[in-house]
Motif scaffolding. Structure first.
Motif, PDB file in Angstrom:
ATOM      1  N   LEU A 149     -51.718  42.213 -36.161  1.00 30.04           N
ATOM      2  CA  LEU A 149     -50.333  42.623 -35.951  1.00 30.04           C
ATOM      3  C   LEU A 149     -50.252  43.480 -34.705  1.00 30.04           C
ATOM      4  CD1 LEU A 149     -49.323  43.530 -39.601  1.00 30.04           C
ATOM      5  CD2 LEU A 149     -48.757  41.475 -38.312  1.00 30.04           C
ATOM      6  N   LEU A 150     -49.455  43.033 -33.758  1.00 28.83           N
ATOM      7  CA  LEU A 150     -49.367  43.698 -32.462  1.00 28.83           C
ATOM      8  C   LEU A 150     -47.932  43.845 -32.028  1.00 28.83           C
ATOM      9  CD1 LEU A 150     -52.017  41.490 -30.623  1.00 28.83           C
ATOM     10  CD2 LEU A 150     -52.423  43.752 -31.550  1.00 28.83           C
ATOM     11  N   ALA A 151     -47.724  44.713 -31.060  1.00 26.05           N
ATOM     12  CA  ALA A 151     -46.565  44.700 -30.185  1.00 26.05           C
ATOM     13  C   ALA A 151     -45.242  45.020 -30.811  1.00 26.05           C
ATOM     14  CB  ALA A 151     -46.463  43.357 -29.472  1.00 26.05           C
ATOM     15  N   PHE A 152     -44.861  46.267 -30.787  1.00 24.41           N
ATOM     16  CA  PHE A 152     -43.532  46.647 -31.201  1.00 24.41           C
ATOM     17  C   PHE A 152     -42.933  47.594 -30.183  1.00 24.41           C
ATOM     18  CE2 PHE A 152     -46.110  46.229 -35.084  1.00 24.41           C
ATOM     19  CZ  PHE A 152     -45.633  44.989 -35.443  1.00 24.41           C
ATOM     20  N   ALA A 153     -41.760  47.278 -29.694  1.00 22.07           N
ATOM     21  CA  ALA A 153     -40.990  48.133 -28.795  1.00 22.07           C
ATOM     22  C   ALA A 153     -39.724  47.387 -28.484  1.00 22.07           C
ATOM     23  CB  ALA A 153     -41.762  48.469 -27.532  1.00 22.07           C
ATOM     24  N   ILE A 212     -39.896  41.294 -21.001  1.00 26.39           N
ATOM     25  CA  ILE A 212     -41.091  41.141 -21.827  1.00 26.39           C
ATOM     26  C   ILE A 212     -42.233  41.998 -21.308  1.00 26.39           C
ATOM     27  CG2 ILE A 212     -42.934  39.522 -22.417  1.00 26.39           C
ATOM     28  CD1 ILE A 212     -40.878  37.419 -22.862  1.00 26.39           C
ATOM     29  N   LEU A 213     -42.444  42.036 -19.990  1.00 22.97           N
ATOM     30  CA  LEU A 213     -43.571  42.749 -19.426  1.00 22.97           C
ATOM     31  C   LEU A 213     -43.506  44.238 -19.725  1.00 22.97           C
ATOM     32  CD1 LEU A 213     -46.121  42.507 -17.701  1.00 22.97           C
ATOM     33  CD2 LEU A 213     -44.711  42.930 -15.686  1.00 22.97           C
ATOM     34  N   ASP A 214     -42.305  44.803 -19.872  1.00 21.51           N
ATOM     35  CA  ASP A 214     -42.142  46.232 -20.065  1.00 21.51           C
ATOM     36  C   ASP A 214     -42.282  46.668 -21.518  1.00 21.51           C
ATOM     37  OD1 ASP A 214     -41.715  46.639 -17.390  1.00 21.51           O
ATOM     38  OD2 ASP A 214     -39.545  46.371 -17.544  1.00 21.51           O
ATOM     39  N   LYS A 215     -42.486  45.710 -22.430  1.00 23.55           N
ATOM     40  CA  LYS A 215     -42.568  46.059 -23.838  1.00 23.55           C
ATOM     41  C   LYS A 215     -43.976  46.503 -24.198  1.00 23.55           C
ATOM     42  CE  LYS A 215     -38.802  43.042 -25.110  1.00 23.55           C
ATOM     43  NZ  LYS A 215     -38.367  41.827 -25.757  1.00 23.55           N
ATOM     44  N   GLU A 234     -33.290  44.213 -34.814  1.00 20.76           N
ATOM     45  CA  GLU A 234     -33.577  43.117 -33.881  1.00 20.76           C
ATOM     46  C   GLU A 234     -34.482  43.566 -32.744  1.00 20.76           C
ATOM     47  OE1 GLU A 234     -31.299  39.469 -31.548  1.00 20.76           O
ATOM     48  OE2 GLU A 234     -30.149  40.896 -32.760  1.00 20.76           O
ATOM     49  N   GLY A 235     -34.368  44.826 -32.348  1.00 23.54           N
ATOM     50  CA  GLY A 235     -35.257  45.338 -31.316  1.00 23.54           C
ATOM     51  C   GLY A 235     -36.708  45.328 -31.751  1.00 23.54           C
ATOM     52  N   ASN A 236     -36.949  45.677 -33.014  1.00 24.23           N
ATOM     53  CA  ASN A 236     -38.315  45.638 -33.549  1.00 24.23           C
ATOM     54  C   ASN A 236     -38.854  44.214 -33.586  1.00 24.23           C
ATOM     55  OD1 ASN A 236     -38.178  48.383 -33.947  1.00 24.23           O
ATOM     56  ND2 ASN A 236     -37.818  48.261 -36.144  1.00 24.23           N
ATOM     57  N   ILE A 237     -38.000  43.293 -33.998  1.00 25.01           N
ATOM     58  CA  ILE A 237     -38.417  41.886 -34.062  1.00 25.01           C
ATOM     59  C   ILE A 237     -38.745  41.377 -32.666  1.00 25.01           C
ATOM     60  CG2 ILE A 237     -37.675  39.540 -34.645  1.00 25.01           C
ATOM     61  CD1 ILE A 237     -35.917  40.846 -36.843  1.00 25.01           C
ATOM     62  N   SER A 238     -37.939  41.778 -31.694  1.00 27.82           N
ATOM     63  CA  SER A 238     -38.204  41.397 -30.303  1.00 27.82           C
ATOM     64  C   SER A 238     -39.565  41.918 -29.855  1.00 27.82           C
ATOM     65  CB  SER A 238     -37.107  41.945 -29.397  1.00 27.82           C
ATOM     66  OG  SER A 238     -37.393  41.681 -28.040  1.00 27.82           O
ATOM     67  N   GLY A 239     -39.880  43.161 -30.219  1.00 34.22           N
ATOM     68  CA  GLY A 239     -41.182  43.722 -29.874  1.00 34.22           C
ATOM     69  C   GLY A 239     -42.323  42.997 -30.556  1.00 34.22           C
ATOM     70  N   TYR A 240     -42.119  42.647 -31.821  1.00 33.97           N
ATOM     71  CA  TYR A 240     -43.139  41.886 -32.555  1.00 33.97           C
ATOM     72  C   TYR A 240     -43.388  40.539 -31.865  1.00 33.97           C
ATOM     73  CZ  TYR A 240     -45.366  39.510 -36.534  1.00 33.97           C
ATOM     74  OH  TYR A 240     -46.231  38.816 -37.343  1.00 33.97           O
ATOM     75  N   ALA A 241     -42.316  39.875 -31.461  1.00 35.72           N
ATOM     76  CA  ALA A 241     -42.441  38.563 -30.815  1.00 35.72           C
ATOM     77  C   ALA A 241     -43.127  38.663 -29.461  1.00 35.72           C
ATOM     78  CB  ALA A 241     -41.062  37.928 -30.652  1.00 35.72           C
ATOM     79  N   ASN A 242     -43.084  39.847 -28.854  1.00 32.82           N
ATOM     80  CA  ASN A 242     -43.694  40.018 -27.542  1.00 32.82           C
ATOM     81  C   ASN A 242     -45.190  39.727 -27.553  1.00 32.82           C
ATOM     82  OD1 ASN A 242     -43.781  40.907 -24.757  1.00 32.82           O
ATOM     83  ND2 ASN A 242     -44.846  42.700 -25.530  1.00 32.82           N
ATOM     84  N   GLU A 265     -26.507  34.904 -38.740  1.00 28.22           N
ATOM     85  CA  GLU A 265     -27.244  33.637 -38.664  1.00 28.22           C
ATOM     86  C   GLU A 265     -27.696  33.309 -37.252  1.00 28.22           C
ATOM     87  OE1 GLU A 265     -28.338  31.539 -41.208  1.00 28.22           O
ATOM     88  OE2 GLU A 265     -27.825  33.389 -42.283  1.00 28.22           O
ATOM     89  N   GLU A 266     -26.856  33.607 -36.261  1.00 33.68           N
ATOM     90  CA  GLU A 266     -27.232  33.297 -34.875  1.00 33.68           C
ATOM     91  C   GLU A 266     -28.474  34.072 -34.477  1.00 33.68           C
ATOM     92  OE1 GLU A 266     -27.724  33.906 -30.658  1.00 33.68           O
ATOM     93  OE2 GLU A 266     -27.066  35.478 -32.046  1.00 33.68           O
ATOM     94  N   SER A 267     -28.507  35.363 -34.778  1.00 24.76           N
ATOM     95  CA  SER A 267     -29.667  36.191 -34.439  1.00 24.76           C
ATOM     96  C   SER A 267     -30.895  35.755 -35.236  1.00 24.76           C
ATOM     97  CB  SER A 267     -29.360  37.664 -34.715  1.00 24.76           C
ATOM     98  OG  SER A 267     -28.281  38.117 -33.922  1.00 24.76           O
ATOM     99  N   LYS A 268     -30.666  35.513 -36.501  1.00 23.15           N
ATOM    100  CA  LYS A 268     -31.767  35.102 -37.363  1.00 23.15           C
ATOM    101  C   LYS A 268     -32.399  33.800 -36.856  1.00 23.15           C
ATOM    102  CE  LYS A 268     -31.009  35.636 -41.737  1.00 23.15           C
ATOM    103  NZ  LYS A 268     -30.569  35.447 -43.151  1.00 23.15           N
ATOM    104  N   ASN A 269     -31.577  32.808 -36.554  1.00 16.65           N
ATOM    105  CA  ASN A 269     -32.103  31.511 -36.111  1.00 16.65           C
ATOM    106  C   ASN A 269     -32.740  31.590 -34.737  1.00 16.65           C
ATOM    107  OD1 ASN A 269     -31.440  30.138 -38.446  1.00 16.65           O
ATOM    108  ND2 ASN A 269     -29.400  29.567 -37.719  1.00 16.65           N
TER     109      ASN A 269
END
Length: 577
Positions: free
Chosen positions: A12-16, A21-24, A39-47, A118-122
């Motif tokens: 498990l990596l990357a939260f911010a 993307i590079l700045d996360k 959603e910000g946390n999810i974005s960091g996780y996806a990074n 739903e839009e954000s989730k999908n």
């Protein structure tokens, strides 16, 4: 209790949170029970998935461009043998892919259960499914049949953890389902370095072209699986649709071929779909240093040099232009130079923007841009396409200091995918290819390369065509080779999907280990550091690379088979073949 199979260990990596993307930045753990609602946390996780794209490498590490010398495009500075000679106990290719797949499955399950709109989730489920598809694609490409799961497994899931390998065709059908969901649901944004719908379509075009041609050209005797023409046509149609989507967006070719590779700013490049950003003194690579330092370069092969068309649009065997490959000895105050500038004048412009204007080797060094280190090449031909004269010499020649941006997906590759898929469909009895298809793809690349247009009726049959395909498909494959020279290990995987890996057998195809014609050097016969075969520099180092059909697959790591006896080994790699 049984040991947990290493392929499913959780990383498990990357939260911010930030737009770029590079700045996360990563965090090691999360403890907030509301993590998945933000959603910000999810974005960091996806990074964390961004690390799947190696680009030019990280600091002093190797990347996906230039370094992968197992092809007919380069004679390596140290002889490039097959990736494996025996089955390894462990492999990062296997392990790391499954770590990312588990990460994606966790993200899909957690985001599905949130109360986001739903839009954000999908969107975020689409990102996870896109990257799950990307990892399975690489696993299947290397290993063939692989274990498949679309859920985040734990210790209670022994039936899957210790299950058998799934048929590679079934896995790739699942990959296509993921890609279609991603293309339909990831946000349609214009950013070139964040998750976007355009990126999803670009990834889909690459994967579907590989799969479509692989299913068409595989041979039963080598794969124990017959060609699947219907499946091939299905994936080729998906390639064409995905590429057409990108071609309908606001992208256009850059002014120069080299501009995609040596730029410190790809944000404003009209050709770029997605790139890896580097920052001076913050996040860098070593690609330029490797191609302009005192360490011997892995130069272009004679076979690759001869693949470039002449300005009359004809190949070496048929051109009416001067087909000599002999350099000219130019006397200079700083030292004599074996120049090939005159050869560039009658060739595809991409050649001049890919290799140096001089031939150089041990005993006859060359300094690019007249500044920096004196270089030597394993074949006499250099590799200059990634270098930039405007970068200070201490940033060019210093390991881990290069900061040019790396293209990951860009328009030229999409043009090549569309043209090849369309030609392969027509060749398979599908819808016809038209001149318009060529004019809006290949011929735009040829305009930039200074070459005549390609017509449906090619007008000649190149004697060098040893792939057993039509002249049209051969010329489209040539365009791909020259346009993507030294890029992303493309050539190796192209030969796999076309079922042409035997072309890397140097005992049958000796030109893949030869280099430049050195007969213009009056001192060459007394140079004991350079080996010749006839007039040509010999990069074989006295070794031969012999093809065996087992090399169409990587061996499954033996440690995985020990952990899970239901796993079987690929044919030709030892026990449990």
């Amino acid at each position: 209790m049984k040991k947990i199979n290493i392929i499913y260990l959780l990383s498990l990596l990357a939260f911010a949170s930030c737009d770029d993307i590079l700045d996360k930045g990563p965090l090691d753990t999360f403890t907030n029970t509301n993590f998945w609602k933000n959603e910000g946390n999810i974005s960091g996780y996806a990074n964390a998935f961004y690390e799947d794209f190696t680009g030019y490498g990280n600091a002093g590490g190797q990347g996906d461009f230039y370094y992968k010398t197992l092809s007919d495009d380069q004679g390596a500075s140290s002889f490039a043998q097959w990736t494996y000679s025996t089955a390894p106990a462990t492999s990062g290719n296997w392990k790391d892919s499954y770590v990312d797949i588990r990460r994606a499955n966790i993200m899909i399950e957690k985001v599905t259960g949130t109360s986001m709109d739903e839009e954000s989730k999908n969107h975020w489920i689409g990102v996870a499914r896109m990257m799950r598809a990307w990892d399975y694609y690489h696993l299947v490409r290397m290993y063939g049949d692989v274990p498949y799961t679309d859920k985040a497994l734990d210790i209670t899931d022994e039936g899957i953890l210790y299950g058998p390998r799934n048929n590679r065709d079934e896995v790739m059908d699942k990959v296509l389902e993921d890609l279609n969901f991603a293309c339909a649901n990831i946000r349609d944004v214009s950013s070139k370095n964040t998750w976007s719908r355009n990126l999803a379509y670009a990834i889909k075009a690459e994967i579907c072209l590989y799969e479509g041609t692989f299913r068409k050209y595989r041979k039963t005797e080598d794969y124990q699986t017959a060609p699947d023409m219907e499946g091939a046509k299905r994936f080729l149609k998906e390639t064409k649709t995905a590429a057409a989507y990108i071609m309908g967006k606001n992208y256009k070719l850059g002014n120069t071929y080299q501009g995609q590779y040596n730029s410190t700013n790809l944000f404003n490049n009209s050709e770029i779909i997605f790139f890896k950003q580097y920052k001076q003194d913050i996040f860098s690579h070593s690609l330029i240093d490797y191609t302009c330092s005192s360490t011997q370069l892995s130069g272009m092969s004679k076979d690759a040099f001869e693949a470039y068309l002449f300005t009359d649009g004809k190949p070496l065997a048929l051109t009416s232009e001067d087909k000599s490959d002999l350099p000219k000895l130019i006397k200079k105050a700083t030292g004599d130079v074996l120049s090939i500038t005159h050869l560039f004048k009658v060739r595809d412009k991409r050649l001049e923007q890919t290799i140096d204007s001089a031939v150089f080797y041990v005993g006859r060094g060359f300094t690019r841009f007249n500044v920096g280190m004196s270089m030597t090449s394993s074949t006499g031909y250099g590799v200059s396409k990634y270098d930039n004269a405007d970068i200070p010499v201490n940033y060019r020649n210093q390991t881990g200091s290069n900061y040019t941006h790396a293209p990951l997906f860009w328009l030229a590759t999409v043009y090549l995918q569309y043209a090849e898929a369309t030609a392969e469909l027509a060749d398979s009895g599908g819808e016809a290819i038209t001149q318009s298809d060529l004019d809006k793809t290949i011929n735009l690349l040829r305009d930039r390369a200074g070459l005549p247009h390609l017509s449906l009726n090619v007008g000649f049959n190149d004697p060098a065509n040893n792939h057993g395909v039509s002249s049209l498909i051969w010329e489209i494959r040539r365009e791909r080779r020259c346009e993507l020279m030294f890029d992303n290990w493309c050539r190796y995987w192209d030969l796999i999907r076309w079922h042409q890996l035997d072309k890397l057998d140097s005992s049958i195809n000796p030109d893949i280990l030869l280099g430049a014609n050195l007969s213009a050097d009056p001192e060459i016969t007394s140079n004991k550091d350079v080996k010749l075969k006839g007039n040509y520099m010999d990069a074989s180092r006295g070794q031969t690379r012999t093809f065996d059909k087992r090399h169409y697959w990587y061996p499954v790591p033996t440690g995985q088979i020990t952990l899970n006896p239901q796993l079987t080994q690929n044919r030709g790699w030892g026990k449990a073949d």
